[in-house]
Design a protein around this motif. Structure first.
Motif, mmCIF file in Angstrom:
data_model
loop_
_atom_site.group_PDB
_atom_site.id
_atom_site.type_symbol
_atom_site.label_atom_id
_atom_site.label_comp_id
_atom_site.label_asym_id
_atom_site.label_seq_id
_atom_site.Cartn_x
_atom_site.Cartn_y
_atom_site.Cartn_z
ATOM 1 N N LYS A 60 55.645 -16.181 6.169
ATOM 2 C CA LYS A 60 54.525 -16.979 6.678
ATOM 3 C C LYS A 60 54.019 -17.904 5.585
ATOM 4 O O LYS A 60 54.180 -17.605 4.395
ATOM 5 C CB LYS A 60 53.390 -16.083 7.128
ATOM 6 C CG LYS A 60 52.720 -15.346 5.973
ATOM 7 C CD LYS A 60 51.336 -14.869 6.325
ATOM 8 C CE LYS A 60 50.338 -15.172 5.235
ATOM 9 N NZ LYS A 60 49.016 -14.628 5.422
ATOM 10 N N MET A 61 53.434 -18.989 6.001
ATOM 11 C CA MET A 61 52.794 -19.881 5.036
ATOM 12 C C MET A 61 51.286 -19.642 5.068
ATOM 13 O O MET A 61 50.701 -19.378 6.119
ATOM 14 C CB MET A 61 53.084 -21.335 5.383
ATOM 15 C CG MET A 61 54.467 -21.765 4.956
ATOM 16 S SD MET A 61 54.623 -21.885 3.148
ATOM 17 C CE MET A 61 54.456 -23.657 2.955
ATOM 18 N N GLU A 105 42.276 -16.273 11.887
ATOM 19 C CA GLU A 105 42.513 -17.718 11.942
ATOM 20 C C GLU A 105 43.549 -18.028 13.015
ATOM 21 O O GLU A 105 44.422 -17.202 13.289
ATOM 22 C CB GLU A 105 42.941 -18.263 10.577
ATOM 23 C CG GLU A 105 44.110 -17.541 9.953
ATOM 24 C CD GLU A 105 44.342 -17.966 8.501
ATOM 25 O OE1 GLU A 105 43.440 -18.531 7.871
ATOM 26 O OE2 GLU A 105 45.459 -17.720 8.012
ATOM 27 N N GLU A 107 46.700 -20.119 14.566
ATOM 28 C CA GLU A 107 47.899 -20.763 14.020
ATOM 29 C C GLU A 107 48.917 -21.054 15.117
ATOM 30 O O GLU A 107 48.848 -20.490 16.200
ATOM 31 C CB GLU A 107 48.571 -19.841 12.976
ATOM 32 C CG GLU A 107 47.614 -19.311 11.927
ATOM 33 C CD GLU A 107 48.285 -18.878 10.639
ATOM 34 O OE1 GLU A 107 49.510 -19.042 10.479
ATOM 35 O OE2 GLU A 107 47.547 -18.368 9.771
ATOM 36 N N GLU A 138 46.153 -14.927 13.417
ATOM 37 C CA GLU A 138 46.493 -14.114 12.254
ATOM 38 C C GLU A 138 45.236 -13.443 11.719
ATOM 39 O O GLU A 138 44.201 -14.090 11.546
ATOM 40 C CB GLU A 138 47.126 -14.942 11.123
ATOM 41 C CG GLU A 138 47.582 -13.965 10.031
ATOM 42 C CD GLU A 138 48.081 -14.553 8.737
ATOM 43 O OE1 GLU A 138 47.902 -15.751 8.490
ATOM 44 O OE2 GLU A 138 48.640 -13.772 7.941
ATOM 45 N N GLY A 231 50.377 -21.376 9.164
ATOM 46 C CA GLY A 231 49.135 -21.561 8.415
ATOM 47 C C GLY A 231 47.991 -21.894 9.359
ATOM 48 O O GLY A 231 48.197 -22.467 10.433
ATOM 49 N N GLY A 232 46.785 -21.545 8.941
ATOM 50 C CA GLY A 232 45.620 -21.699 9.816
ATOM 51 C C GLY A 232 45.295 -23.154 10.140
ATOM 52 O O GLY A 232 45.222 -23.997 9.257
HETATM 53 MG MG MG Z 1 47.455 -17.564 7.896
#
Ligand code: MG
Ligand code: 0L1
Length: 261
Positions: A60-61, A105, A107, A138, A231-232
Motif C-alpha cells: 500500500k502507499m 481514511e 481510498e 483504510e 493512499g488517502g
Molecule cells: Mg492509507
C-alpha cells in the motif's frame, strides 16, 4: 546495547499484538535511523507476519496526499503491506478494543490483472495492467504514542497499517476518471472530510506507478492479483465507539463499517 533490526521489528509487532502504544524508535532505540534502514526493519516485520502464517494482500502507499504530508509534516510518500488478517468485511462491526487509537481514511484500491515492474512505470501503464478498481476505507493505527513519529519511524511500523474494508462494487478503471472522482467521508451522517482522486499524487494510478518504481529499488515488483491501496483521498479521522463510518466514492458506490466496544 543496540538492538538488531529483527529485535526492533519484534518490539513493534508486540506493540501491535498487545494494542499498546510505544515511544517512537528514533527517540531512544535508533536515533539516526535512515529511510533505507527503516525499510529493512519493515522487511523483518513483514517476514515475522509471514512466519505467523499471514499472507500479503498487496503493498500500500501512504502519505500520498499533500494534505496528509502536511498533516504528518513529511515530504515523501511511503509504502507498507496489507495482510489477509487485516481485511474486514464490508458493513461489519470492528471492536475498538482491537486498536490503540484508530483513524480512518477513504481510498481507491487497484486490483492488478498483470505484474507491474519498474523502473520508469507510468500511470498509463498502471491503468493498462489494472483489472478493477474499488472503494476502500483504510483504518490506520500507529503503534507510536499520539501518532508521533518521524518518516523512518512510520516506515518501520509498516506505514501504520491496521485494517481495511473494501467496497463490494468493482469497476474497470477506464470506466472512470479517477482523478476527478469525488469522495465523501462521513461518520454518523456528518461529513468529516471530502476530496477528489487527484488528491493522490494527481491521479491514484500515479501512486501505483510510484510504488512499482520504489519496489524496483528493492528488486521487487507488483504482482497480478494484488490489491493496492493508493493512499488517502481524505485526511485521517479518529474513530470512537458508536461511529458508523461511510465513504461514498463517485462511480464506486459506498463502503462502510461501524465501531463497537
Ligand atoms: Mg492509507
Ligand atoms: O495509509 C497511510 O497513509 C498511513 C501512512 C502512515 C502515516 C499515518 O500513520 O498517518
Amino acid at each position: 546495547m543496540s538492538m538488531s533490526n529483527k529485535e526492533i521489528a519484534e518490539f513493534l509487532l508486540d506493540a501491535e499484538l498487545q494494542r499498546k502504544d510505544v515511544v517512537r524508535i528514533t527517540s531512544d532505540k535508533v536515533p539516526n535511523l535512515t529511510v533505507e534502514e527503516a525499510y529493512s526493519i519493515q522487511e523483518e516485520l513483514v517476514n515475522l507476519k509471514l512466519e505467523q502464517g499471514h499472507s500479503i494482500v498487496g503493498p500500500k502507499m501512504g502519505l500520498t496526499s499533500r494534505a496528509k504530508m502536511k498533516q504528518m509534516n513529511v515530504e515523501e510518500p511511503i509504502f507498507g503491506y496489507i495482510f489477509d488478517n487485516m481485511v474486514v468485511s464490508e458493513g461489519s462491526q470492528i471492536s475498538l478494543a482491537d486498536f490503540i487509537h484508530p483513524k480512518v481514511e477513504a481510498e481507491v484500491a487497484f486490483i492488478l490483472g498483470k505484474d507491474i515492474e519498474g523502473p520508469g512505470v507510468s500511470g498509463a501503464q498502471v491503468l493498462a495492467a489494472t483489472e478493477y478498481v474499488c472503494s476502500a476505507l483504510e483504518i490506520i493505527d500507529s503503534r507510536y504514542e499520539n501518532f508521533n513519529f518521524t518518516l523512518p519511524d512510520v516506515i518501520a511500523d509498516n506505514a501504520s497499517s491496521s485494517k481495511v474494508v473494501f467496497g463490494n462494487k468493482v469497476r474497470k478503471p477506464e470506466e472512470l476518471e479517477l482523478d476527478l472522482v469525488g469522495t465523501v467521508l462521513s461518520i454518523n451522517g456528518e461529513i468529516k472530510d471530502l476530496g477528489a482522486g487527484a488528491a493522490v499524487l494527481g491521479h491514484p494510478a500515479n501512486s501505483v506507478a510510484m510504488l512499482a518504481n520504489m519496489l524496483h529499488r528493492k528488486g521487487e515488483k507488483l504482482k497480478a492479483g494484488q490489491v493496492i491501496l493508493t493512499g488517502g483521498i481524505t485526511g485521517a479521522v479518529p474513530l470512537s465507539y458508536g461511529d458508523h463510518v461511510t465513504a461514498k466514492i463517485d462511480g464506486l458506490g459506498e463502503v462502510s463499517f461501524s465501531v463497537g466496544e
